[in-house]
Design an enzyme around this catalytic site. Structure first.
Site, PDB file in Angstrom:
ATOM      1  N   ALA A 292      79.758  36.111   8.229  1.00  0.00           N
ATOM      2  CA  ALA A 292      78.422  36.557   8.188  1.00  0.00           C
ATOM      3  C   ALA A 292      77.703  36.118   7.219  1.00  0.00           C
ATOM      4  O   ALA A 292      77.984  35.576   6.481  1.00  0.00           O
ATOM      5  CB  ALA A 292      78.284  38.047   8.171  1.00  0.00           C
TER       6      ALA A 292
ATOM      7  N   GLY B 239      83.419  36.756   9.458  1.00  0.00           N
ATOM      8  CA  GLY B 239      82.825  36.654  11.013  1.00  0.00           C
ATOM      9  C   GLY B 239      83.408  35.235  11.565  1.00  0.00           C
ATOM     10  O   GLY B 239      83.439  35.165  12.654  1.00  0.00           O
TER      11      GLY B 239
ATOM     12  N   GLU C 202      86.898  36.007  12.853  1.00  0.00           N
ATOM     13  CA  GLU C 202      86.623  36.887  13.825  1.00  0.00           C
ATOM     14  C   GLU C 202      86.186  36.140  15.099  1.00  0.00           C
ATOM     15  O   GLU C 202      86.434  36.644  16.225  1.00  0.00           O
ATOM     16  CB  GLU C 202      85.782  38.195  13.528  1.00  0.00           C
TER      17      GLU C 202
ATOM     18  N   GLU D 186      86.247  39.573   3.512  1.00  0.00           N
ATOM     19  CA  GLU D 186      85.222  40.601   3.303  1.00  0.00           C
ATOM     20  C   GLU D 186      85.355  41.674   2.017  1.00  0.00           C
ATOM     21  O   GLU D 186      84.357  41.876   1.321  1.00  0.00           O
ATOM     22  CB  GLU D 186      85.065  41.448   4.466  1.00  0.00           C
TER      23      GLU D 186
HETATM   24  N1  CO8 Z   1      76.639  33.309   4.060  1.00  0.00           N
HETATM   25  C1  CO8 Z   1      75.458  32.539   3.629  1.00  0.00           C
HETATM   26  N2  CO8 Z   1      75.423  31.731   3.206  1.00  0.00           N
HETATM   27  C2  CO8 Z   1      76.820  30.855   2.944  1.00  0.00           C
HETATM   28  C3  CO8 Z   1      78.229  31.553   3.362  1.00  0.00           C
HETATM   29  C4  CO8 Z   1      77.858  32.752   4.116  1.00  0.00           C
HETATM   30  N3  CO8 Z   1      78.897  33.407   4.435  1.00  0.00           N
HETATM   31  N4  CO8 Z   1      79.017  30.696   3.185  1.00  0.00           N
HETATM   32  C5  CO8 Z   1      78.412  29.604   2.650  1.00  0.00           C
HETATM   33  N5  CO8 Z   1      77.090  29.547   2.512  1.00  0.00           N
HETATM   34  C6  CO8 Z   1      76.116  28.686   1.994  1.00  0.00           C
HETATM   35  C7  CO8 Z   1      76.234  28.765   0.471  1.00  0.00           C
HETATM   36  O1  CO8 Z   1      75.589  29.753   0.033  1.00  0.00           O
HETATM   37  C8  CO8 Z   1      75.601  27.146   0.094  1.00  0.00           C
HETATM   38  O2  CO8 Z   1      74.269  27.317   0.429  1.00  0.00           O
HETATM   39  P1  CO8 Z   1      73.421  26.509  -0.779  1.00  0.00           P
HETATM   40  O3  CO8 Z   1      73.817  25.035  -0.538  1.00  0.00           O
HETATM   41  O4  CO8 Z   1      71.935  26.642  -0.217  1.00  0.00           O
HETATM   42  O5  CO8 Z   1      73.687  27.013  -2.033  1.00  0.00           O
HETATM   43  C9  CO8 Z   1      76.349  26.467   1.393  1.00  0.00           C
HETATM   44  O6  CO8 Z   1      76.467  27.591   2.256  1.00  0.00           O
HETATM   45  C10 CO8 Z   1      77.631  25.629   0.752  1.00  0.00           C
HETATM   46  O7  CO8 Z   1      78.525  26.714   0.461  1.00  0.00           O
HETATM   47  P2  CO8 Z   1      79.075  26.329  -1.007  1.00  0.00           P
HETATM   48  O8  CO8 Z   1      78.128  25.795  -2.003  1.00  0.00           O
HETATM   49  O9  CO8 Z   1      79.591  27.836  -1.420  1.00  0.00           O
HETATM   50  O10 CO8 Z   1      80.228  25.514  -0.589  1.00  0.00           O
HETATM   51  P3  CO8 Z   1      81.881  25.640  -1.427  1.00  0.00           P
HETATM   52  O11 CO8 Z   1      82.532  24.359  -0.658  1.00  0.00           O
HETATM   53  O12 CO8 Z   1      81.777  25.438  -2.688  1.00  0.00           O
HETATM   54  O13 CO8 Z   1      82.594  26.944  -0.833  1.00  0.00           O
HETATM   55  C11 CO8 Z   1      83.294  28.629   0.589  1.00  0.00           C
HETATM   56  C12 CO8 Z   1      82.881  27.205   0.481  1.00  0.00           C
HETATM   57  C13 CO8 Z   1      84.614  29.083  -0.093  1.00  0.00           C
HETATM   58  C14 CO8 Z   1      83.400  28.717   2.277  1.00  0.00           C
HETATM   59  C15 CO8 Z   1      82.244  29.634   0.071  1.00  0.00           C
HETATM   60  O14 CO8 Z   1      80.956  29.153   0.596  1.00  0.00           O
HETATM   61  C16 CO8 Z   1      82.304  30.963   0.458  1.00  0.00           C
HETATM   62  O15 CO8 Z   1      83.135  31.808   0.145  1.00  0.00           O
HETATM   63  N6  CO8 Z   1      81.614  31.518   1.386  1.00  0.00           N
HETATM   64  C17 CO8 Z   1      81.509  32.943   1.621  1.00  0.00           C
HETATM   65  C18 CO8 Z   1      82.701  33.209   2.475  1.00  0.00           C
HETATM   66  C19 CO8 Z   1      82.585  34.652   2.810  1.00  0.00           C
HETATM   67  O16 CO8 Z   1      82.768  35.432   1.780  1.00  0.00           O
HETATM   68  N7  CO8 Z   1      82.726  35.199   4.028  1.00  0.00           N
HETATM   69  C20 CO8 Z   1      82.772  36.560   4.603  1.00  0.00           C
HETATM   70  C21 CO8 Z   1      81.615  36.898   4.783  1.00  0.00           C
HETATM   71  S1  CO8 Z   1      81.382  38.806   5.237  1.00  0.00           S
HETATM   72  C22 CO8 Z   1      81.568  38.767   6.798  1.00  0.00           C
HETATM   73  O17 CO8 Z   1      81.889  37.752   7.355  1.00  0.00           O
HETATM   74  C23 CO8 Z   1      81.685  39.926   7.384  1.00  0.00           C
HETATM   75  C24 CO8 Z   1      81.898  40.158   8.841  1.00  0.00           C
HETATM   76  C25 CO8 Z   1      81.532  41.269   9.557  1.00  0.00           C
HETATM   77  C26 CO8 Z   1      80.758  41.221  10.948  1.00  0.00           C
HETATM   78  C27 CO8 Z   1      80.471  39.923  11.271  1.00  0.00           C
HETATM   79  C28 CO8 Z   1      79.178  39.527  11.447  1.00  0.00           C
HETATM   80  C29 CO8 Z   1      78.941  37.791  11.753  1.00  0.00           C
END
Ligand code: CO8
Length: 257
Positions: free
Chosen positions: A65, A108, A111, A131
């Site tokens: 998400a 997500g 999922e 999450e």
């Molecule tokens: N949301 C928003 N932006 C994101 C997300 C995210 N989940 N993941 C990555 N991005 C963005 C980063 O902010 C970054 O943007 P910017 O360049 O503007 O700073 C860009 O994508 C690239 O990401 P990173 O620089 O972080 O890239 P890395 O290679 O260093 O890391 C990772 C990759 C490990 C995937 C890291 O980005 C990360 O940990 N992301 C978050 C993962 C996460 O926690 N996902 C779960 C989110 S909660 C959820 O999904 C709840 C679901 C509930 C219902 C479903 C609804 C859809």
């Protein structure tokens, strides 16, 4: 408005939906989920589409998400969004859905992949439900679909630690159907889609419906569903054609009737 989901027709009978927000690792914001739901609703009505392939763009399938959109969200706002209806459009798709997962399928994103019927993962794919690390839990079926796919102990390990696993481990635990080399992923997913698209669509649709509905029903009810669907297919022209073609030692021509 930006197209956050691209619709492509890579082969006859195959629709491919490509998540198109690579700069944010295809993080699923509300608009993207609305577009996904719209596409799935439309595809469900199209009889000439036999299979849907769902894939990412760039280095992720989807990293979850959109956290920027969720960070300041309140419970009531979340409830009023009724996002489950958007996910339901994917779950209700009558045609088989094949997820082609490259890179991250997290939260997500994982999922979303689990809404598919077949998951083909690239060797570099990573799956996880992180999450818990941001103070919440899966909200789009992650606790239930993961549990049903891999069993209690492996599901809870992933859900409680938030740790990521690679494609090989995901395959070993039954979270994915098969693993392909990174560069071959989309070709392999398309091959599978074309293989299924060439089969009689009524039989394909019944198999999908009975497997999914039966999985959550008592065995006797599920077996009855199977029996009824099996019997129903004998009313189709494709059943007559398929069996006659076999007996006449020729290729069958299926019409979806
Ligand atoms: N949301 C928003 N932006 C994101 C997300 C995210 N989940 N993941 C990555 N991005 C963005 C980063 O902010 C970054 O943007 P910017 O360049 O503007 O700073 C860009 O994508 C690239 O990401 P990173 O620089 O972080 O890239 P890395 O290679 O260093 O890391 C990772 C990759 C490990 C995937 C890291 O980005 C990360 O940990 N992301 C978050 C993962 C996460 O926690 N996902 C779960 C989110 S909660 C959820 O999904 C709840 C679901 C509930 C219902 C479903 C609804 C859809």
């Amino acid at each position: 408005m930006d197209e956050l989901v691209l619709l492509e027709y890579p082969a006859p009978g195959v629709a491919r939906l490509r998540l198109n927000r690579p700069q944010a690792l295809n993080a699923l914001n509300l608009e993207m989920r609305r577009q996904l739901a719209r596409h799935f609703h439309a595809v469900a009505e199209q009889r000439d589409i036999r299979v849907v392939v769902l894939c990412g763009a760039g280095r992720a399938f989807a990293a979850g998400a959109d956290l920027a959109e969720l960070a300041d969200c309140g419970s009531i706002e979340l409830m009023q969004r009724q996002v489950h209806k958007l996910w339901q459009a994917i779950a209700d798709c009558p045609q088989p859905v094949i997820a082609a997962v490259t890179g991250y399928a997290l939260g997500g994103g994982c999922e979303l992949a689990m809404h598919a019927d077949i998951i083909v993962a690239a060797e570099s794919a990573q799956f996880g439900q992180p999450e818990v690390k941001v103070g919440v839990m899966p909200g789009a079926g992650g606790t239930q679909r993961l549990l049903r796919a891999v069993g209690k102990f492996r599901a809870l390990k992933l859900l409680l630690t938030g740790e990521r696993i690679g494609a090989a481990e995901a395959l070993a635990m039954g979270l994915v159907s098969e693993v392909a080399a990174d560069e071959a992923l989309e070709t392999r997913a398309l091959e599978l889609a074309m293989q299924i698209a060439a089969l009689p669509p009524l039989a394909v649709a019944q198999i999908k419906e009975v497997v999914l509905a039966g999985a959550d029903a008592p065995l006797a009810t599920a077996l009855m569903l199977e029996r009824k669907a099996y019997q129903l297919l004998f009313a189709s022209r494709d059943q007559k054609e398929g069996m006659r073609a076999f007996l006449e030692k020729r290729a069958a021509v299926f019409l979806g009737e």
